[in-house]
Design a protein around this motif. Structure first.
Motif, PDB file in Angstrom:
ATOM      1  N   CYS A 228       0.769  -1.297   0.148  1.00 28.25           N
ATOM      2  CA  CYS A 228       0.042  -0.113  -0.010  1.00 28.25           C
ATOM      3  C   CYS A 228       0.783   1.278  -0.018  1.00 28.25           C
ATOM      4  N   LEU A 229       1.935   1.238   0.877  1.00 29.91           N
ATOM      5  CA  LEU A 229       2.817   2.313   0.835  1.00 29.91           C
ATOM      6  C   LEU A 229       3.362   2.574  -0.343  1.00 29.91           C
ATOM      7  N   LYS A 230       3.875   1.591  -1.278  1.00 34.83           N
ATOM      8  CA  LYS A 230       4.336   1.731  -2.648  1.00 34.83           C
ATOM      9  C   LYS A 230       3.463   2.408  -3.639  1.00 34.83           C
ATOM     10  N   THR A 231       2.214   1.925  -3.367  1.00 30.34           N
ATOM     11  CA  THR A 231       1.512   2.916  -4.474  1.00 30.34           C
ATOM     12  C   THR A 231       1.054   4.161  -4.004  1.00 30.34           C
ATOM     13  N   ILE A 232       0.770   4.497  -2.488  1.00 30.08           N
ATOM     14  CA  ILE A 232       0.532   5.942  -2.111  1.00 30.08           C
ATOM     15  C   ILE A 232       1.844   6.645  -2.290  1.00 30.08           C
ATOM     16  N   LEU A 233       3.049   6.263  -2.031  1.00 25.13           N
ATOM     17  CA  LEU A 233       4.231   7.191  -2.345  1.00 25.13           C
ATOM     18  C   LEU A 233       4.545   7.495  -3.754  1.00 25.13           C
ATOM     19  N   HIS A 234       3.923   6.501  -4.647  1.00 22.28           N
ATOM     20  CA  HIS A 234       4.041   6.913  -6.125  1.00 22.28           C
ATOM     21  C   HIS A 234       3.222   8.050  -6.327  1.00 22.28           C
TER      22      HIS A 234
END
Length: 507
Positions: A228-234
Motif C-alpha cells: 500500500c505504501l508503495k502505491t501511495i508514495l508513487h
C-alpha cells in the motif's frame, strides 16, 4: 427600594446555554434559561436529527484545523444529513477516527473497534462517490487522522542476518491491526488520487515531515502494508512536483544507511520498484543528480548479502539507466565487477544474469571499453566448480547480440577465454558443463579456426614455460636443502651465541 435595585442586576445564566456536549448527547433534553424561557431552537435542532449541529471543543478539533467549521454529530450517516452539512459530517467522522484502537487483545474494546471500522468504511464510500470537497480544513483533518493511525514506531527486529543472503525465505509477519490500517491506507490513497484535490492546498499538510514518516513505515514487516505504501508514495511523487527532489533525496538516504550501516531494511524492494517507474520517466539527457543516484545508491546496493530480496527491482532500475544513456554501462559494469561475489554462488548467478541484460543493451563502442575485464571475470566463471555458475556463464554464448559483439572482437576475447575452455575439457567434473564447453570450442573453430589454433599454440607455449619455471624452482629448492644440510652438524653443537658488539638501543 432594595428589591428594585437587585432586580436590575444581571443574573447568572445556566450552563445549559453554553451547549456543552453533555447536554447535546442526551438528544431529548431542553435547555432552560434562568427566566424560565425554553430554548426552542436548540430543542428543535436536537429532536430533528437532520440538522443536529454542535460546536466541538478545541481539545478534539484543534482551532488550526476546525477554524470556523461546525462539526455534525459523527455517529450520523451521510444519508441522514442535508447536502450542506455532509462536508462538516465528513470532517467530524475523520476526527472521530483519530482514536487509536488497541488490537493486541482481540477481546478488548471490540465495540469501539467495530464503530471505528464502520466509520472508516463510510468515509471510504463517501470519498469514492466523489461527494467530498477537500478544502483546507478537510485536508488537515484527513492528514491528522492518517498520521494518528499510521505513523508508529515498530518493535526492534530479532531476526538475525543470514550469512547466505536468503532473508527472502523468512515468513512474513502480519499486523493484527491490518483490518483498520487497510481502510486508512485506502482512504489516504483515494485522497491523494482525488481528481479535484488542489496540490497547492494539500502540500501544506502533506509536507516533508509527513513524507519522512511515511517512508519510515517501509520498515514494516507486513508485506501488505509495504505494498500500500508503495502505491501511495508513487501517487504523492506524481501529484506533488514540488516534493520530488526531496523524495529522491530521502530514499537515497535510506539506501545509504542500509548499504553502509545496517544492511537491514524491509522495504528496499518496494522503494526500488517505485524508482523503476520514476527512472523510466527521466528526461534525456539525464541530469547529473540522477547519474549520482545511480553511482552512489544503486550500484552499491549490489554489496549486501540480502540482495536476493530486491535484485529483480535493482536490475530493472539499472537497465533503465543504461537504456537512457549507454555511456553509463561502463560505470555499472565496473561496479558489478567491484562487488562480484567470490564464495556466494547464488549471488554470482544473479550477477551473471544482470550482466547479460546490460550487455544486450550496449553498442560496440561501449562494449570495447569494458570487454577485457568483463571476459576475464567470465573466464573465471566458466571454470567455476559450482556447475550452475559454470553452466550460466556458458549460456551467454546463446545470446545473439552478445555473440555478435564477441565475433567482432574475437582477437581480444578468444585469448582470454580459451585457457578456461581447455581446463574445463580436461578437469571439470560436470558432464553438462563439458558438453557446453565443447559446443563453444566448436563455435570458435567455425568462427575463426586460424585464431583458435594460434590460441592453442600460445597456450601450449605458456604451459611449457610454466613447466620449465616449476623445474627451476624445484632445482633451486633442492640446492638450498643441500646447502642447509651441509651446515647442519655445526648448528647442533652447544656453542653459546655470540654477543653483539654494540649494546641494544632502548626504544
Amino acid at each position: 427600594m432594595l428589591k428594585q435595585i437587585l432586580s436590575k442586576l444581571p443574573r447568572k445564566s445556566q450552563k445549559s446555554d453554553s451547549l456543552d456536549s453533555a447536554g447535546l448527547d442526551s438528544g431529548n433534553h431542553t435547555s432552560n434559561s434562568s427566566n424560565g424561557v425554553q430554548c426552542t431552537n436548540i430543542g428543535n435542532s436536537i429532536t430533528s436529527r437532520l440538522s443536529v449541529v454542535k460546536r466541538v471543543s478545541s481539545a478534539v478539533f484543534p482551532a488550526s484545523i476546525m477554524a470556523g467549521v461546525e462539526a455534525v454529530e459523527p455517529n450520523l450517516s451521510f444519508k441522514d444529513v442535508s447536502n450542506p452539512q455532509k462536508q462538516n459530517l465528513f470532517i467530524s467522522k475523520l476526527n472521530l477516527c483519530c482514536e487509536v484502537s488497541d488490537f493486541s487483545d482481540p477481546e478488548k474494546a471490540s465495540s469501539e473497534q467495530d464503530l471505528k471500522r464502520q466509520t472508516l468504511i463510510e468515509l471510504v464510500d463517501f470519498v469514492s462517490s466523489g461527494s467530498a470537497k477537500f478544502n483546507e480544513p478537510a485536508v488537515a483533518a484527513m492528514c491528522k487522522m492518517c498520521a494518528v493511525n499510521l505513523f508508529r514506531v515498530f518493535p526492534p527486529k530479532y531476526r538475525s542476518n543470514t550469512s547466505s543472503g536468503e532473508a527472502e525465505d523468512d515468513e512474513p509477519m502480519f499486523d493484527p491491526a491490518w483490518s483498520n490500517l487497510q481502510l486508512v491506507y485506502d482512504l489516504l490513497l483515494r485522497f491523494i488520487s482525488y481528481s479535484s484535490l488542489d496540490a497547492k492546498v494539500a502540500k501544506k499538510h502533506v509536507d516533508h515531515s509527513f513524507i519522512l514518516k511515511l517512508l519510515d513505515l517501509f520498515e514494516s514487516e507486513d508485506p501488505r502494508e509495504r505494498d500500500c505504501l508503495k502505491t501511495i508514495l508513487h501517487r504523492i511523487y506524481g501529484k506533488f512536483m514540488v516534493h520530488r527532489p526531496f523524495v529522491r533525496k530521502a530514499v537515497s538516504n535510506i539506501i545509504y544507511r542500509f548499504v553502509f550501516e545496517t544492511e537491514r531494511h524491509n522495504g528496499i524492494a518496494e522503494l526500488l520498484e517505485i524508482f523503476g517507474s520514476i527512472i523510466s520517466g527521466f528526461a534525456i539527457p539525464l541530469k547529473e543528480e540522477h547519474k549520482m543516484f545511480l553511482c552512489r545508491a544503486l550500484i552499491p546496493l549490489h554489496k549486501p548479502k540480502s540482495i536476493g530480496v530486491y535484485h529483480q527491482q535493482l536490475t530493472y532500475c539499472v537497465v533503465q539507466f543504461v537504456d537512457k544513456d549507454q555511456k553509463l554501462a561502463n560505470n555499472v559494469i565496473k561496479g558489478l565487477l567491484k562487488y562480484w561475489p567470490i564464495t556466494n554462488s547464488q549471488k554470482e548467478l544473479m550477477f551473471i544474469s544482470e550482466l547479460e541484460e546490460i550487455l544486450e543493451m550496449i553498442n560496440m563502442v561501449e562494449f570495447q571499453k569494458i570487454m577485457v575485464p568483463v571476459f576475464r571475470r567470465i573466464a573465471c566463471c566458466l571454470n567455476s566448480s559450482h556447475y550452475q555458475v559454470a553452466e550460466r556463464a556458458h549460456l551467454l554464448w546463446n545470446n545473439e547480440h552478445i555473440l555478435n559483439l564477441i565475433t567482432h572482437n574475437r582477437h581480444v576475447i578468444f585469448p582470454l577465454i580459451f585457457p578456461s575452455l581447455e581446463r574445463n575439457s580436461q578437469n571439470h567434473w560436470n558432464q553438462a558443463v563439458l558438453n557446453l564447453t565443447q559446443n563453444i570450442r566448436k563455435m570458435f573453430c567455425e568462427m575463426d579456426e586460424e585464431l583458435l589454433l594460434a590460441c592453442q599454440h600460445k597456450l601450449e607455449e605458456e604451459n611449457s614455460q610454466l613447466i620449465e619455471a616449476a623445474e627451476k624452482r624445484k632445482l633451486a629448492w633442492e640446492c638450498l636443502e643441500t646447502t642447509a644440510a651441509a651446515f647442519k652438524p655445526a648448528a647442533t653443537n652447544n656453542v653459546p651465541p655470540v654477543k653483539p658488539a654494540t649494546p641494544p638501543v632502548a626504544c
